[in-house]
Enzyme design. Structure first.
Site, PDB file in Angstrom:
ATOM      1  N   ARG A 111     -12.115  -7.755   0.446  1.00  0.00           N
ATOM      2  CA  ARG A 111     -11.289  -8.737   1.149  1.00  0.00           C
ATOM      3  C   ARG A 111     -10.143  -9.277   0.288  1.00  0.00           C
ATOM      4  O   ARG A 111      -9.218  -9.904   0.803  1.00  0.00           O
ATOM      5  CB  ARG A 111     -12.145  -9.914   1.593  1.00  0.00           C
ATOM      6  CG  ARG A 111     -13.143  -9.560   2.657  1.00  0.00           C
ATOM      7  CD  ARG A 111     -14.050 -10.713   2.924  1.00  0.00           C
ATOM      8  NE  ARG A 111     -13.326 -11.854   3.457  1.00  0.00           N
ATOM      9  CZ  ARG A 111     -13.016 -12.002   4.726  1.00  0.00           C
ATOM     10  NH1 ARG A 111     -13.373 -11.083   5.588  1.00  0.00           N
ATOM     11  NH2 ARG A 111     -12.363 -13.046   5.144  1.00  0.00           N
ATOM     12  N   LYS A 119       0.437   5.302  15.847  1.00  0.00           N
ATOM     13  CA  LYS A 119      -0.997   4.980  15.807  1.00  0.00           C
ATOM     14  C   LYS A 119      -1.798   6.131  16.394  1.00  0.00           C
ATOM     15  O   LYS A 119      -2.794   6.564  15.838  1.00  0.00           O
ATOM     16  CB  LYS A 119      -1.329   3.713  16.627  1.00  0.00           C
ATOM     17  CG  LYS A 119      -0.929   2.392  16.052  1.00  0.00           C
ATOM     18  CD  LYS A 119      -1.648   1.967  14.822  1.00  0.00           C
ATOM     19  CE  LYS A 119      -1.080   2.549  13.575  1.00  0.00           C
ATOM     20  NZ  LYS A 119       0.029   1.977  12.922  1.00  0.00           N
ATOM     21  N   LYS A 152      -4.036   5.417   2.268  1.00  0.00           N
ATOM     22  CA  LYS A 152      -3.668   4.047   2.638  1.00  0.00           C
ATOM     23  C   LYS A 152      -2.394   3.612   1.921  1.00  0.00           C
ATOM     24  O   LYS A 152      -1.557   2.931   2.486  1.00  0.00           O
ATOM     25  CB  LYS A 152      -4.832   3.103   2.298  1.00  0.00           C
ATOM     26  CG  LYS A 152      -4.609   1.675   2.728  1.00  0.00           C
ATOM     27  CD  LYS A 152      -4.526   1.533   4.245  1.00  0.00           C
ATOM     28  CE  LYS A 152      -4.064   0.165   4.699  1.00  0.00           C
ATOM     29  NZ  LYS A 152      -3.540   0.176   6.061  1.00  0.00           N
ATOM     30  N   TRP A 194      -7.416 -13.724  -2.745  1.00  0.00           N
ATOM     31  CA  TRP A 194      -6.269 -12.949  -2.241  1.00  0.00           C
ATOM     32  C   TRP A 194      -5.165 -13.985  -2.085  1.00  0.00           C
ATOM     33  O   TRP A 194      -5.197 -14.793  -1.165  1.00  0.00           O
ATOM     34  CB  TRP A 194      -6.669 -12.330  -0.901  1.00  0.00           C
ATOM     35  CG  TRP A 194      -5.642 -11.501  -0.246  1.00  0.00           C
ATOM     36  CD1 TRP A 194      -4.817 -11.859   0.783  1.00  0.00           C
ATOM     37  CD2 TRP A 194      -5.346 -10.135  -0.519  1.00  0.00           C
ATOM     38  NE1 TRP A 194      -4.036 -10.802   1.149  1.00  0.00           N
ATOM     39  CE2 TRP A 194      -4.326  -9.740   0.371  1.00  0.00           C
ATOM     40  CE3 TRP A 194      -5.837  -9.209  -1.439  1.00  0.00           C
ATOM     41  CZ2 TRP A 194      -3.801  -8.450   0.366  1.00  0.00           C
ATOM     42  CZ3 TRP A 194      -5.301  -7.932  -1.430  1.00  0.00           C
ATOM     43  CH2 TRP A 194      -4.307  -7.568  -0.538  1.00  0.00           C
ATOM     44  N   HIS A 200      18.287  12.695  28.250  1.00  0.00           N
ATOM     45  CA  HIS A 200      19.200  13.498  27.431  1.00  0.00           C
ATOM     46  C   HIS A 200      18.474  14.644  26.737  1.00  0.00           C
ATOM     47  O   HIS A 200      18.922  15.149  25.712  1.00  0.00           O
ATOM     48  CB  HIS A 200      19.899  12.596  26.405  1.00  0.00           C
ATOM     49  CG  HIS A 200      20.760  11.558  27.050  1.00  0.00           C
ATOM     50  ND1 HIS A 200      21.940  11.867  27.696  1.00  0.00           N
ATOM     51  CD2 HIS A 200      20.590  10.219  27.215  1.00  0.00           C
ATOM     52  CE1 HIS A 200      22.477  10.760  28.198  1.00  0.00           C
ATOM     53  NE2 HIS A 200      21.660   9.749  27.921  1.00  0.00           N
ATOM     54  N   GLU A 231       5.699   2.751  17.302  1.00  0.00           N
ATOM     55  CA  GLU A 231       4.473   2.332  16.617  1.00  0.00           C
ATOM     56  C   GLU A 231       3.235   2.804  17.392  1.00  0.00           C
ATOM     57  O   GLU A 231       2.261   3.284  16.788  1.00  0.00           O
ATOM     58  CB  GLU A 231       4.488   0.797  16.456  1.00  0.00           C
ATOM     59  CG  GLU A 231       3.261   0.178  15.828  1.00  0.00           C
ATOM     60  CD  GLU A 231       2.905   0.715  14.446  1.00  0.00           C
ATOM     61  OE1 GLU A 231       3.697   1.437  13.847  1.00  0.00           O
ATOM     62  OE2 GLU A 231       1.787   0.420  13.981  1.00  0.00           O
ATOM     63  N   CYS A 287      -9.748 -14.282   1.386  1.00  0.00           N
ATOM     64  CA  CYS A 287     -10.595 -14.414   0.201  1.00  0.00           C
ATOM     65  C   CYS A 287     -12.052 -14.291   0.601  1.00  0.00           C
ATOM     66  O   CYS A 287     -12.385 -14.235   1.776  1.00  0.00           O
ATOM     67  CB  CYS A 287     -10.376 -15.769  -0.444  1.00  0.00           C
ATOM     68  SG  CYS A 287      -8.653 -16.161  -0.667  1.00  0.00           S
ATOM     69  N   ASN A 336     -11.734 -20.840   1.259  1.00  0.00           N
ATOM     70  CA  ASN A 336     -11.017 -19.778   1.984  1.00  0.00           C
ATOM     71  C   ASN A 336     -10.165 -20.453   3.027  1.00  0.00           C
ATOM     72  O   ASN A 336     -10.630 -21.386   3.668  1.00  0.00           O
ATOM     73  CB  ASN A 336     -11.995 -18.900   2.774  1.00  0.00           C
ATOM     74  CG  ASN A 336     -12.577 -17.816   1.935  1.00  0.00           C
ATOM     75  OD1 ASN A 336     -12.234 -17.681   0.768  1.00  0.00           O
ATOM     76  ND2 ASN A 336     -13.469 -17.063   2.527  1.00  0.00           N
ATOM     77  N   GLY A 337      -8.977 -19.919   3.265  1.00  0.00           N
ATOM     78  CA  GLY A 337      -8.135 -20.490   4.317  1.00  0.00           C
ATOM     79  C   GLY A 337      -6.913 -21.146   3.715  1.00  0.00           C
ATOM     80  O   GLY A 337      -6.560 -20.897   2.559  1.00  0.00           O
ATOM     81  N   GLU A 352      -1.709   9.453  14.177  1.00  0.00           N
ATOM     82  CA  GLU A 352      -2.438   9.331  12.911  1.00  0.00           C
ATOM     83  C   GLU A 352      -3.933   9.544  13.061  1.00  0.00           C
ATOM     84  O   GLU A 352      -4.558  10.167  12.227  1.00  0.00           O
ATOM     85  CB  GLU A 352      -2.292   7.892  12.367  1.00  0.00           C
ATOM     86  CG  GLU A 352      -1.049   7.602  11.631  1.00  0.00           C
ATOM     87  CD  GLU A 352      -1.099   6.195  11.064  1.00  0.00           C
ATOM     88  OE1 GLU A 352      -1.188   6.073   9.843  1.00  0.00           O
ATOM     89  OE2 GLU A 352      -1.050   5.214  11.830  1.00  0.00           O
TER      90      GLU A 352
HETATM   91  O1  M6R Z   1       2.173  -0.092   2.546  1.00  0.00           O
HETATM   92  P1  M6R Z   1       3.383   0.189   3.376  1.00  0.00           P
HETATM   93  O2  M6R Z   1       3.537  -0.762   4.510  1.00  0.00           O
HETATM   94  O3  M6R Z   1       4.632   0.293   2.558  1.00  0.00           O
HETATM   95  O4  M6R Z   1       3.104   1.623   3.992  1.00  0.00           O
HETATM   96  C1  M6R Z   1       4.046   2.290   4.755  1.00  0.00           C
HETATM   97  C2  M6R Z   1       3.426   3.432   5.501  1.00  0.00           C
HETATM   98  O5  M6R Z   1       2.877   4.372   4.631  1.00  0.00           O
HETATM   99  C3  M6R Z   1       2.340   2.947   6.463  1.00  0.00           C
HETATM  100  O6  M6R Z   1       2.822   1.996   7.354  1.00  0.00           O
HETATM  101  C4  M6R Z   1       1.765   4.126   7.271  1.00  0.00           C
HETATM  102  O7  M6R Z   1       2.737   4.636   8.129  1.00  0.00           O
HETATM  103  C5  M6R Z   1       0.520   3.682   8.032  1.00  0.00           C
HETATM  104  N1  M6R Z   1      -0.498   4.673   7.908  1.00  0.00           N
HETATM  105  C6  M6R Z   1       0.766   3.424   9.473  1.00  0.00           C
HETATM  106  O8  M6R Z   1      -0.366   3.155  10.194  1.00  0.00           O
END
Ligand code: M6R
Length: 603
Positions: A27, A483, A598, A75, A502, A479, A2, A99-100, A486
């Site tokens: 936020r 990262k 996003k 939030w 394999h 993951e 928040c 907040n918190g 992307e």
């Molecule tokens: O909002 P979500 O967690 O459902 O989103 C899923 C993916 O679109 C999201 O994790 C995407 O892969 C990110 N850009 C990863 O960094």
């Protein structure tokens, strides 16, 4: 999470508060509110949804002359985003914004209810205001009552409190959540939970430390620690807003990586004690007759699901399968009513995950969402939700959302393991110790970040990256690779280390970079052989491990933890920072990488 603001002065108070909240809206924005005292009159306004709703509501309200005010943008962590749950929370003659999370709010609430206090919200914050008024009744001394109130609170908080008992004063306290106090030459005083709202208003600021509290009015500002007044050391405030919003970090992604320790503490808060795990969101009956679990998600959230499946099976002894939501929705899945269907999503709006959830609901499965955004489509549809409490994530590359998802899932595994009596008491206690230790591991150490910055210059070319790991560390490898691709636009794959032979090993040469996740606690010898095979074929190796590995071209030494999840979180930090630093060196827009959004609300 928040955002909070406060003001003491002669300017139009509503505008100062609303403009301040606008700076913090990123936020959290499920509701907002302001409270103002002027000429001993109190006014409060609250509205659900974005700040513009509150602006509309206060359109005809104006202040003239001296007054004080506090504001909050929320939030949700406890209770739905409704007007009653929005801050400021009110008592009979006082208002508070917070907040918190107050961890011991249930006990406090119970004892206040016994004394006749009536609670109108579902929040932890409301306890603060009733407790303050109860304490005030005894002494008629507002500062004493405030001091006694905060002494009773456990958890994280940044608090601003107004009371008609002292209508020209704002009382404040900080513990675990940020709070800044600012002033200028016009005798105005400002408060905010980050410095962005203060820019252009305050000239000098002081960042309050944990355990500090005090009061401010036109005549004086006093800050106390351990009941002693301290000397206040103000420092000049920058005038660069964007820099301030990012908290001084170069990118939101970097800021969010650094926030992980704090937000994971918030994920844990109120849910884990030394010997138990408990969720307000459901009770035991929700899991009656559950025979297995199916998890559906996309992207990073899918990786969290994959990693948790190892834990559900190993610790809770529940069969668990994980599917990519976009695959699941068209495969005509065979579903069983005794399956618990878990969806994981940061945004709560991902179209594929939402559709998968609809399919599960239609088939009559019990559904549980692990989500960061309250009141999102997924949260509204699922039977129950555990909120991850990561706060708004701005960077497109998800970091703190992943860390908090992993924490929620790990806690859920242990909750179920305990419920089904599938876990030995000693093992359970060790798991809890590890959970409670995790926020410490997530603190980014300067020397580690510096090392990764230096290392990154060697990984800007080549024909590809293989992130490899085994067991839990295979999803982490996925993951790490996600990262990197992307935000750097370099080709990267995550692979189970044992599977390289394999096929993919055919790619090995000095231009193939292998990022090897080599934890001590899971299959170390096995992964070591897999990495040796790649080294023998001349792949360039970056080994991440607590054990020195002589065949590595580069090496990041991790700590010698005795729990795989602690190693998991430390390696997670490393792969996030590595991706960040490579992308920065390549000159890319880390927060808004090309072709991505996003929240993916389309198929
Ligand atoms: O909002 P979500 O967690 O459902 O989103 C899923 C993916 O679109 C999201 O994790 C995407 O892969 C990110 N850009 C990863 O960094």
């Amino acid at each position: 999470m928040c955002g909070i603001v406060g003001y003491i002065g002669k300017k139009e108070i509503k505008n100062i508060l609303l403009n301040g909240l606008k700076e913090l809206e990123y936020r959290g924005y499920d509701s907002a509110g302001i409270a103002i005292i002027q000429n001993e009159n109190m006014q409060v306004f609250k509205a659900v949804g974005k700040l513009e709703n509150l602006e509309r509501k206060t359109k005809n309200f104006k202040t003239e002359g001296f007054g004080i005010g506090i504001g909050h943008t929320r939030w949700a962590t406890h209770g739905k985003p409704t007007e009653l749950n929005a801050h400021p929370h009110l008592g009979k003659f006082s208002y508070v914004v917070h907040n918190g999370i107050i961890e011991n709010y249930k006990e406090l609430k119970e004892s206040l209810e016994k004394k006749g206090y009536q609670f109108v919200s579902q929040t932890d914050t409301e306890t603060i205001i009733h407790l303050f008024e109860e304490n005030y009744k005894k002494s008629n001394d507002a500062f004493k009552a405030f001091k006694e109130t905060i002494a009773k609170l456990k958890g994280a908080f940044a608090i601003l409190l107004l009371t008609k008992a002292e209508p020209n004063t704002i009382f404040f306290a900080k513990n675990g959540s940020p709070l800044i106090l600012g002033k200028n030459d016009e005798n105005e005083i400002f408060f905010a939970s980050s410095d962005a709202p203060l820019i252009g208003h305050a000239k000098e600021i002081v960042y309050l430390e944990d355990g500090e509290y005090g009061y401010a009015n036109e005549k004086e500002i006093r800050i106390f620690r351990n009941s002693k007044a301290i000397e206040i050391k103000f420092s000049p405030l920058t005038d660069d807003k964007e820099f301030a919003q990012k908290g001084g970090y170069r990118f939101f992604m970097e800021k969010e990586i650094y926030e992980q320790s704090r937000v994971v503490s918030e994920t844990i808060m109120g849910r884990v004690t030394q010997d138990s795990i408990d969720f307000d969101e459901f009770d035991e009956s929700f899991f009656e007759n559950i025979e297995n679990i199916k998890i559906c998600a996309c992207g990073t959230s899918y990786h969290a699901g994959l990693a948790s499946a190892y834990l559900f099976e190993r610790l809770a002894k529940i069969p668990c399968s994980v599917e990519i939501a976009s695959e699941f929705r068209y495969k005509e899945p065979l579903l069983n009513k005794n399956t618990l269907f878990i969806v994981i999503s940061q945004s709560g709006e991902t179209a594929d995950t939402l559709e998968a959830l609809k399919i599960a609901k239609k088939a009559g499965l019990r559904t549980l969402a692990v989500c960061n955004v309250d009141n999102s489509s997924i949260v509204r549809l699922a039977d129950t939700t555990v909120l991850t409490r990561a706060g708004i994530e701005k960077g497109v590359a998800s970091t703190k959302a992943f860390a908090t998802q992993m924490m929620v899932l790990w806690m859920l595994v242990l909750y179920l393991a305990n419920l089904r009596k599938n876990i030995d008491k000693n093992v359970f206690e060790k798991e809890i110790d590890a959970i409670l230790h995790t926020p410490k591991i997530l603190v980014v150490k300067n020397h580690l970040h510096e090392k990764i910055k230096r290392l990154s210059k060697r990984y800007l070319h080549g024909h590809g990256f293989f992130y490899i790991g085994r067991d839990l560390f295979f999803p982490l490898a996925l993951e790490g690779a996600l990262k990197l691709k992307e935000i750097s636009y370099l080709h990267a794959e995550g692979y189970p280390a044992g599977e390289m032979k394999h096929g993919p090993i055919a790619l090995a040469d000095p231009e193939l970079f292998t990022i090897a996740l080599m934890p001590k606690n899971i299959l170390y010898e096995k992964i070591k052989s897999n990495v040796e095979e790649l080294s023998a074929r001349d792949s360039t190796i970056l080994a991440i491990s607590p054990y020195e590995f002589e065949l590595a071209d580069d090496f990041i030494k991790t700590a010698d933890y005795n729990h795989p999840m602690l190693e998991f979180f430390e390696m997670m930090l490393i792969v996030q920072l590595l991706a960040l630093e490579i992308a920065v060196r390549l000159g890319n827009d880390v927060d808004m990488p090309r072709n991505l959004a996003k929240s993916v609300t389309v198929e």
